[in-house]
Design an enzyme around this catalytic site. Structure first.
Site, PDB file in Angstrom:
ATOM      1  N   CYS A  84     -93.224  56.133 -36.686  1.00  0.00           N
ATOM      2  CA  CYS A  84     -94.093  56.571 -35.816  1.00  0.00           C
ATOM      3  C   CYS A  84     -93.525  56.803 -34.755  1.00  0.00           C
ATOM      4  O   CYS A  84     -92.664  56.719 -34.053  1.00  0.00           O
ATOM      5  CB  CYS A  84     -95.046  55.476 -35.675  1.00  0.00           C
ATOM      6  SG  CYS A  84     -94.968  54.326 -36.875  1.00  0.00           S
ATOM      7  N   ARG A 138     -88.788  62.512 -36.818  1.00  0.00           N
ATOM      8  CA  ARG A 138     -88.949  60.286 -36.675  1.00  0.00           C
ATOM      9  C   ARG A 138     -89.312  60.305 -38.182  1.00  0.00           C
ATOM     10  O   ARG A 138     -88.967  59.295 -38.439  1.00  0.00           O
ATOM     11  CB  ARG A 138     -90.078  60.056 -35.217  1.00  0.00           C
ATOM     12  CG  ARG A 138     -89.012  60.424 -34.053  1.00  0.00           C
ATOM     13  CD  ARG A 138     -90.266  59.684 -32.671  1.00  0.00           C
ATOM     14  NE  ARG A 138     -90.080  57.907 -33.333  1.00  0.00           N
ATOM     15  CZ  ARG A 138     -89.503  57.981 -32.424  1.00  0.00           C
ATOM     16  NH1 ARG A 138     -89.178  58.363 -31.256  1.00  0.00           N
ATOM     17  NH2 ARG A 138     -89.828  55.484 -32.424  1.00  0.00           N
ATOM     18  N   TRP A 194     -95.960  55.836 -39.967  1.00  0.00           N
ATOM     19  CA  TRP A 194     -94.869  55.455 -41.522  1.00  0.00           C
ATOM     20  C   TRP A 194     -95.740  54.276 -41.268  1.00  0.00           C
ATOM     21  O   TRP A 194     -94.985  53.260 -41.276  1.00  0.00           O
ATOM     22  CB  TRP A 194     -93.414  55.677 -40.587  1.00  0.00           C
ATOM     23  CG  TRP A 194     -92.193  56.292 -41.836  1.00  0.00           C
ATOM     24  CD1 TRP A 194     -91.930  56.772 -41.852  1.00  0.00           C
ATOM     25  CD2 TRP A 194     -92.257  55.233 -42.427  1.00  0.00           C
ATOM     26  NE1 TRP A 194     -90.888  56.642 -43.227  1.00  0.00           N
ATOM     27  CE2 TRP A 194     -90.690  54.982 -42.956  1.00  0.00           C
ATOM     28  CE3 TRP A 194     -92.357  53.325 -42.008  1.00  0.00           C
ATOM     29  CZ2 TRP A 194     -90.418  54.356 -43.834  1.00  0.00           C
ATOM     30  CZ3 TRP A 194     -91.247  52.609 -42.767  1.00  0.00           C
ATOM     31  CH2 TRP A 194     -89.907  53.512 -43.408  1.00  0.00           C
ATOM     32  N   ASN A 203     -97.184  51.148 -32.314  1.00  0.00           N
ATOM     33  CA  ASN A 203     -95.885  51.632 -33.452  1.00  0.00           C
ATOM     34  C   ASN A 203     -95.323  50.871 -33.588  1.00  0.00           C
ATOM     35  O   ASN A 203     -95.134  49.493 -32.861  1.00  0.00           O
ATOM     36  CB  ASN A 203     -94.594  52.586 -32.186  1.00  0.00           C
ATOM     37  CG  ASN A 203     -94.768  54.306 -32.784  1.00  0.00           C
ATOM     38  OD1 ASN A 203     -95.637  54.515 -33.021  1.00  0.00           O
ATOM     39  ND2 ASN A 203     -94.057  54.383 -31.997  1.00  0.00           N
ATOM     40  N   GLY A 204     -94.994  49.651 -34.376  1.00  0.00           N
ATOM     41  CA  GLY A 204     -94.246  48.795 -34.286  1.00  0.00           C
ATOM     42  C   GLY A 204     -94.841  47.789 -35.928  1.00  0.00           C
ATOM     43  O   GLY A 204     -96.144  48.780 -36.709  1.00  0.00           O
ATOM     44  N   GLU A 258     -70.403  58.500 -46.824  1.00  0.00           N
ATOM     45  CA  GLU A 258     -70.581  59.331 -46.037  1.00  0.00           C
ATOM     46  C   GLU A 258     -71.716  60.247 -46.497  1.00  0.00           C
ATOM     47  O   GLU A 258     -73.047  60.908 -46.360  1.00  0.00           O
ATOM     48  CB  GLU A 258     -70.262  59.518 -45.076  1.00  0.00           C
ATOM     49  CG  GLU A 258     -71.211  60.544 -43.405  1.00  0.00           C
ATOM     50  CD  GLU A 258     -72.253  60.090 -43.475  1.00  0.00           C
ATOM     51  OE1 GLU A 258     -72.978  59.059 -43.822  1.00  0.00           O
ATOM     52  OE2 GLU A 258     -73.217  61.110 -42.929  1.00  0.00           O
ATOM     53  N   LYS A 285     -75.342  61.502 -47.644  1.00  0.00           N
ATOM     54  CA  LYS A 285     -75.965  62.664 -47.133  1.00  0.00           C
ATOM     55  C   LYS A 285     -76.693  63.133 -48.172  1.00  0.00           C
ATOM     56  O   LYS A 285     -78.152  63.417 -48.695  1.00  0.00           O
ATOM     57  CB  LYS A 285     -74.688  63.659 -47.044  1.00  0.00           C
ATOM     58  CG  LYS A 285     -75.009  63.883 -45.470  1.00  0.00           C
ATOM     59  CD  LYS A 285     -75.407  63.690 -44.325  1.00  0.00           C
ATOM     60  CE  LYS A 285     -75.615  62.274 -44.361  1.00  0.00           C
ATOM     61  NZ  LYS A 285     -75.514  61.707 -42.691  1.00  0.00           N
ATOM     62  N   GLU A 344     -80.064  61.097 -49.795  1.00  0.00           N
ATOM     63  CA  GLU A 344     -81.066  61.406 -48.832  1.00  0.00           C
ATOM     64  C   GLU A 344     -82.557  62.484 -48.175  1.00  0.00           C
ATOM     65  O   GLU A 344     -83.128  62.755 -48.402  1.00  0.00           O
ATOM     66  CB  GLU A 344     -80.830  60.946 -47.481  1.00  0.00           C
ATOM     67  CG  GLU A 344     -80.605  61.517 -46.688  1.00  0.00           C
ATOM     68  CD  GLU A 344     -79.721  60.920 -45.202  1.00  0.00           C
ATOM     69  OE1 GLU A 344     -80.969  59.874 -45.048  1.00  0.00           O
ATOM     70  OE2 GLU A 344     -78.263  60.740 -44.737  1.00  0.00           O
ATOM     71  N   HIS A 363     -62.548  50.698 -63.025  1.00  0.00           N
ATOM     72  CA  HIS A 363     -63.622  49.604 -63.418  1.00  0.00           C
ATOM     73  C   HIS A 363     -64.673  49.200 -63.944  1.00  0.00           C
ATOM     74  O   HIS A 363     -65.319  48.523 -64.302  1.00  0.00           O
ATOM     75  CB  HIS A 363     -63.189  48.653 -62.397  1.00  0.00           C
ATOM     76  CG  HIS A 363     -61.153  48.687 -62.353  1.00  0.00           C
ATOM     77  ND1 HIS A 363     -61.076  47.567 -63.159  1.00  0.00           N
ATOM     78  CD2 HIS A 363     -60.872  49.031 -61.142  1.00  0.00           C
ATOM     79  CE1 HIS A 363     -59.164  47.728 -62.482  1.00  0.00           C
ATOM     80  NE2 HIS A 363     -59.190  48.731 -61.377  1.00  0.00           N
ATOM     81  N   LYS A 385     -86.579  58.825 -38.788  1.00  0.00           N
ATOM     82  CA  LYS A 385     -85.269  59.319 -37.915  1.00  0.00           C
ATOM     83  C   LYS A 385     -84.860  57.958 -37.658  1.00  0.00           C
ATOM     84  O   LYS A 385     -83.313  57.628 -37.417  1.00  0.00           O
ATOM     85  CB  LYS A 385     -85.797  60.568 -37.782  1.00  0.00           C
ATOM     86  CG  LYS A 385     -83.909  60.679 -35.890  1.00  0.00           C
ATOM     87  CD  LYS A 385     -83.145  61.159 -37.415  1.00  0.00           C
ATOM     88  CE  LYS A 385     -82.231  61.551 -36.071  1.00  0.00           C
ATOM     89  NZ  LYS A 385     -80.900  61.858 -37.034  1.00  0.00           N
TER      90      LYS A 385
HETATM   91  O1  M6R Z   1     -79.426  55.646 -35.710  1.00  0.00           O
HETATM   92  P1  M6R Z   1     -79.400  54.631 -36.341  1.00  0.00           P
HETATM   93  O2  M6R Z   1     -77.553  55.332 -35.640  1.00  0.00           O
HETATM   94  O3  M6R Z   1     -78.919  53.699 -36.282  1.00  0.00           O
HETATM   95  O4  M6R Z   1     -79.904  55.067 -37.974  1.00  0.00           O
HETATM   96  C1  M6R Z   1     -78.786  54.026 -38.216  1.00  0.00           C
HETATM   97  C2  M6R Z   1     -78.848  54.730 -39.692  1.00  0.00           C
HETATM   98  O5  M6R Z   1     -80.469  54.272 -40.339  1.00  0.00           O
HETATM   99  C3  M6R Z   1     -78.910  56.208 -40.442  1.00  0.00           C
HETATM  100  O6  M6R Z   1     -77.823  57.116 -40.139  1.00  0.00           O
HETATM  101  C4  M6R Z   1     -79.773  56.746 -41.667  1.00  0.00           C
HETATM  102  O7  M6R Z   1     -78.697  56.098 -42.235  1.00  0.00           O
HETATM  103  C5  M6R Z   1     -79.589  58.321 -41.741  1.00  0.00           C
HETATM  104  N1  M6R Z   1     -80.394  58.722 -41.888  1.00  0.00           N
HETATM  105  C6  M6R Z   1     -78.460  58.313 -42.621  1.00  0.00           C
HETATM  106  O8  M6R Z   1     -78.700  59.891 -42.614  1.00  0.00           O
END
Ligand code: M6R
Length: 609
Positions: free
Chosen positions: A2, A27, A74, A98-99, A480, A484, A487, A503, A604
């Site tokens: 949020c 966000r 969110w 927020n929260g 990684e 990417k 997501e 395996h 985010k």
């Molecule tokens: O802000 P942070 O680095 O703590 O966030 C961690 C993860 O939420 C963040 O890296 C997430 O996996 C990304 N969307 C990946 O692209």
């Protein structure tokens, strides 16, 4: 997650709020709303969906008024809907939140017994109703807020309007970030600085359990008991262009291109002469010496940077390192204490699970060091020491440049720790330092070859499953690359240690299933070629990513992407190799028509556990 923006000044508040919400879109959200004092009273407008839905509701003539609050939601409690969107109102109180309010069921029960009726399924409406109840007893906003805070349990950043106090914004912060933006004849509240960058770069950081009262002329801070106090203002170095697309179709693509600059900004202040020096960061050598183990704790991409960090520290300094997923850390009864160094990695510095892990490590007496991108964020403030990465604002949900600078920080740390522990001579360290200086250039060269990635995706875009395989450092990169892709393109992919494929998961390799084989480490190349052949033998399609000059036999790969010649050092190859993986994910997402910067369901900064 949020986002909150609030304004009090002389401009048209609706415009400021909508612009602020646009700047907070990254966000992640599923509904949006604003409330403002108009000539005919306090009015609320909210809609499920993207900001365009809210804009359509507002129509061509925005409501007048110079003070208001806005929110992007969110969903946590209650599905995304117009009714559950914020702001929530009760009597004279209208607020955004927020929260997560943890004891909302208990409080709701009490309010229901008083005959109150709820219109939404949110925890936020409980706060609005409780505050209104208190305000009904004493119509003094500060007193009502202070009394309400005593019963709330959980995390909350609140922006509050009282219908009979036009022009005044109230704000509260606990375990969810909030700042007060300082302008000339106007002031703001915001959940992060990017929302107010078009107007000001000066702001007050709100700390836990603090209250702010904001009018056009004043921005005052108060304790949770309503006592006023002052705090020096902070200044954001980020300028607005850093938070704009600057001609790119997507923030993600822009941020991929910004990696050489981000690396330069992160590496150069720590490279002095022939050695690595963190003294300007306040991280003295004694802090990086004499511990039993290192524990790295992070989530998502930051955790993948931690995996690279483990490899580097263990191979250079020969100190045992574990990498922990932050959401699991607290529940794994970790063996951690005063002899351990816990390194917390986070771009945002606000990830709830990571913050909770940091607090646990501190409570157990461990030394804590944070690698963080956002200055003044919760993790940066709570860790014993902090090393800032200087990537600038990362707006796209998919983390790219933040990953590169986190890796860069681990190169610096691993080399410094190795020098201090005596496993790396001063002469060898000096050679590495020279190589570190060339890394931004190496990544720039890699970016120049972006065209080959664009061509390669035609072989992958129509797949329904995709695999990444690699060994050692490349295995970490594969995780990684796979994250990417998943997501942002919604294409299912998995990352496997290349030797582990046989395996079990190799049963999924059938005709034309694409496998991206990352093979940048010369001593592992032969083994990787065998693994590629295993895939080819089952009809799979192999796209290999390797160093210039590597010999990949024709029967091992269908297509090869070569890194530039400037990738000379095995250890530093991940900084180059991640670029094609990011570009492949990006190009596939674009071809599949995905909302690259704001993938579905994602936020985010994940500020709830
Ligand atoms: O802000 P942070 O680095 O703590 O966030 C961690 C993860 O939420 C963040 O890296 C997430 O996996 C990304 N969307 C990946 O692209």
């Amino acid at each position: 997650m949020c986002g909150i923006i609030g304004y009090s000044g002389k401009r048209e508040a609706a415009e400021v709020l909508l612009e602020g919400l646009r700047n907070l879109e990254y966000r992640g959200y599923d509904s949006a709303g604003i409330a403002l004092f108009t000539q005919t009273g306090l009015k609320t407008y909210k809609a499920q969906g993207r900001l365009s839905q809210l804009e359509a509701l507002l129509g061509d003539r925005l409501p007048d008024g110079q003070c208001g609050i806005g929110h992007t939601r969110w969903a946590t409690h209650g599905a995304p809907s117009d009714v559950n969107a914020h702001p929530h109102a009760s009597g004279k109180v209208t607020l955004v939140h927020n929260g997560i309010l943890e004891n909302y069921m208990d409080l709701k029960e009490i309010l229901l017994n008083k005959g109150r009726i709820f219109t939404s399924q949110t925890d936020t409406e409980v706060i609005a109703q409780w505050l209104d109840e208190e305000y009904g007893k004493t119509p003094d906003p500060m007193a009502a807020i202070c009394r309400t805070l005593k019963v709330l349990r959980g995390s909350y950043a609140l922006g509050i309007l009282f219908a009979d106090h036009p022009g005044a914004l109230y704000a509260v912060r606990k375990d969810s970030p909030l700042i007060v933006g300082l302008g000339q004849g106007e002031n703001f509240i915001a959940s992060d600085v990017t929302a107010i960058l078009p107007y000001t770069r000066d702001y007050l950081l709100m700390e836990e359990n603090e209250i702010a009262v904001v009018t056009p002329e004043r921005a005052g801070l108060f304790t949770q008991d309503g006592q006023p106090f002052t705090r020096e203002a902070s200044h954001a170095d980020w300028d607005i262009s850093a938070a704009q697309k600057g001609g790119y179709a997507h923030f993600m693509r822009k941020e991929i291109d910004e990696q050489p600059h981000a690396l330069e900004a992160t590496l150069s202040p720590r490279l002095t002469g022939e050695s690595i020096d963190f003294s300007a960061d306040g991280v003295e050598d004694a802090f990086l010496s004499d511990f039993r183990s290192i524990q790295i704790v992070a989530c998502g991409t930051a955790m993948h940077a931690g995996l690279i960090g483990k490899h580097l520290i263990e191979s250079l300094a020969r100190i045992p390192v574990s990498v922990n997923i932050a959401s699991e850390y607290r529940y794994s009864n970790p063996i951690v204490g005063r002899d351990d160094l816990v390194i917390i990695v986070s771009q945002s510095g606000e990830t709830a699970d990571t913050l909770a892990a940091l607090r646990l490590a501190k409570a157990c007496g461990a030394r804590t060091l944070a690698i963080v991108n956002v200055v003044g964020s919760s993790i940066a403030r709570e860790a014993e020491r902090v090393l800032y990465t200087y990537a600038g604002p990362e707006i796209a949900v998919a983390s790219t440049k933040a990953f590169s600078v986190q890796m860069a920080m681990f190169y610096l740390l691993a080399l410094r720790i190795a020098s201090l522990s005596g496993t790396l001579s001063a002469k060898a360290a000096a050679v590495y330092v020279e190589k570190l200086k060339k890394l931004p250039r190496m990544v720039e060269d890699t970016l120049k070859a972006a065209g080959s990635c664009k061509e390669a995706v035609s072989d992958l875009v129509n797949a329904s499953d995709l695999f990444y395989i690699g060994r050692g450092l490349d295995n970490c990169l594969c995780m990684e690359g796979s994250l990417k892709l998943k997501e942002i393109s919604y294409l299912h992919s998995e990352s496997y240690a290349a030797g582990e494929l046989k395996h079990g998961a190799i049963s999924l390799i059938t005709e034309k299933v694409p496998v991206i084989a990352v093979a940048t480490q010369p001593e592992l190349l032969e083994k990787m070629v065998s693994n590629m052949r295993e895939v080819k033998a089952r009809g799979g399609f192999v796209l290999a990513l390797c160093r210039a000059g590597s010999v990949i036999p024709e029967d091992a790969a269908d297509r090869v992407i070569y890194l530039p010649d400037s990738v000379e050092e095995d250890l530093f190859a991940p900084l180059a190799a991640i670029v094609p993986l990011q570009l492949i994910a990006y190009e596939i997402a674009v071809l599949r028509g995905c909302d690259v910067d704001k993938p579905r369901n994602l936020a985010k900064s994940v500020t709830v556990e």
